[in-house]
Structure formats: structure tokens, C-alpha cells
Motif scaffolding. Structure first.
Motif, PDB file in Angstrom:
ATOM      1  N   GLU A  38       7.909  62.955   1.259  1.00 60.06           N
ATOM      2  CA  GLU A  38       9.238  63.559   1.415  1.00 60.06           C
ATOM      3  C   GLU A  38      10.284  62.723   0.682  1.00 60.06           C
ATOM      4  OE1 GLU A  38      12.319  64.878   4.984  1.00 60.06           O
ATOM      5  OE2 GLU A  38      10.566  63.666   5.495  1.00 60.06           O
ATOM      6  N   GLU A  41      10.160  63.316  -3.063  1.00 54.08           N
ATOM      7  CA  GLU A  41      10.735  64.623  -3.376  1.00 54.08           C
ATOM      8  C   GLU A  41      12.265  64.566  -3.339  1.00 54.08           C
ATOM      9  OE1 GLU A  41      11.040  68.895  -1.192  1.00 54.08           O
ATOM     10  OE2 GLU A  41       9.039  67.996  -1.278  1.00 54.08           O
ATOM     11  N   LEU A  42      12.809  63.953  -2.278  1.00 52.39           N
ATOM     12  CA  LEU A  42      14.271  63.839  -2.157  1.00 52.39           C
ATOM     13  C   LEU A  42      14.857  63.019  -3.307  1.00 52.39           C
ATOM     14  CD1 LEU A  42      14.734  63.209   1.667  1.00 52.39           C
ATOM     15  CD2 LEU A  42      15.509  65.200   0.382  1.00 52.39           C
ATOM     16  N   ARG A  44      13.708  62.578  -6.277  1.00 51.71           N
ATOM     17  CA  ARG A  44      13.634  63.291  -7.559  1.00 51.71           C
ATOM     18  C   ARG A  44      14.683  64.395  -7.643  1.00 51.71           C
ATOM     19  NH1 ARG A  44       7.446  62.605  -6.905  1.00 51.71           N
ATOM     20  NH2 ARG A  44       7.134  60.743  -8.189  1.00 51.71           N
ATOM     21  N   ARG A  45      15.000  65.007  -6.514  1.00 52.84           N
ATOM     22  CA  ARG A  45      16.026  66.065  -6.498  1.00 52.84           C
ATOM     23  C   ARG A  45      17.422  65.490  -6.695  1.00 52.84           C
ATOM     24  NH1 ARG A  45      15.867  69.182  -1.352  1.00 52.84           N
ATOM     25  NH2 ARG A  45      14.034  68.041  -0.787  1.00 52.84           N
ATOM     26  N   ALA A  46      17.686  64.370  -6.036  1.00 54.85           N
ATOM     27  CA  ALA A  46      19.010  63.741  -6.106  1.00 54.85           C
ATOM     28  C   ALA A  46      18.817  62.224  -6.010  1.00 54.85           C
ATOM     29  CB  ALA A  46      19.894  64.239  -4.971  1.00 54.85           C
ATOM     30  N   ASP A  72       9.110  56.289 -12.427  1.00 52.09           N
ATOM     31  CA  ASP A  72       9.687  57.562 -12.838  1.00 52.09           C
ATOM     32  C   ASP A  72      11.057  57.313 -13.465  1.00 52.09           C
ATOM     33  OD1 ASP A  72      10.930  60.072 -13.001  1.00 52.09           O
ATOM     34  OD2 ASP A  72      10.094  60.760 -11.106  1.00 52.09           O
ATOM     35  N   GLN A  74      13.458  59.182 -13.978  1.00 52.20           N
ATOM     36  CA  GLN A  74      14.525  59.893 -13.252  1.00 52.20           C
ATOM     37  C   GLN A  74      14.992  59.100 -12.038  1.00 52.20           C
ATOM     38  OE1 GLN A  74      13.439  63.881 -12.209  1.00 52.20           O
ATOM     39  NE2 GLN A  74      15.264  64.192 -10.973  1.00 52.20           N
ATOM     40  N   THR A  75      14.126  58.335 -11.403  1.00 53.91           N
ATOM     41  CA  THR A  75      14.492  57.617 -10.176  1.00 53.91           C
ATOM     42  C   THR A  75      14.570  56.105 -10.371  1.00 53.91           C
ATOM     43  OG1 THR A  75      12.180  57.548  -9.455  1.00 53.91           O
ATOM     44  CG2 THR A  75      13.528  59.376  -8.669  1.00 53.91           C
TER      45      THR A  75
END
Length: 76
Positions: A38, A41-42, A44-46, A72, A74-75
Motif C-alpha cells: 500500500e 502504491e501511495l 507512486r501516486r503522490a 524508482d 519517481q519516488t
């Protein structure tokens, strides 16, 4: 200026809520996850500014979560 976002990752709901509430009371935006999947996922979304991480999670351990976040772009 936007509030600093902290991703709180802890499988213990009481600990997770206590950290999140403390952070909110002190001007941070808190996003909470109860397990590593979870949390990934969070994030990566924001992507958060800061991660508060329990090393012992039920699905994947916190060190794996940390490695995945760092790997990653992105993060990172």
C-alpha cells in the motif's frame, strides 16, 4: 507554501494514527499506509517529502520498501 507531506507506514493502526495525528497537529500533511505494498502504491501516486517507516511489516519488510522507493526515479 504547501505543507510537507509525510508518508507514515506502520502495520499497527494505533501507532500509525498517532504519528499521523501528531504530524497534522504540527503542520504536516500525513498520508498513512498499513503495509508495504500500500505504501509503494501511495508513494507512486503522490511522492511524499518524507517517509516514516516501520521496518517490520507483514507483507514486505520496511527495508525492501525503502530499497524500492530509492530505486524508482519517481519516488527517489
Amino acid at each position: 507554501m504547501d505543507a510537507t507531506t509525510v508518508l507514515v507506514i506502520d502495520d499497527d493502526v494505533n501507532t500509525r494514527e498517532a504519528y499521523a495525528e501528531y504530524l497534522r497537529l504540527n503542520g504536516f500533511e500525513a498520508v498513512a499506509a498499513g503495509n508495504g505494498l500500500e505504501a509503494l502504491e501511495l508513494a507512486r501516486r503522490a511522492p511524499p517529502d518524507v517517509v516514516l517507516l516501520d521496518a517490520e511489516l507483514p507483507d514486505i519488510d520496511g527495508w525492501t520498501v525503502l530499497r524500492e522507493l530509492k530505486a524508482d526515479p519517481q519516488t527517489r
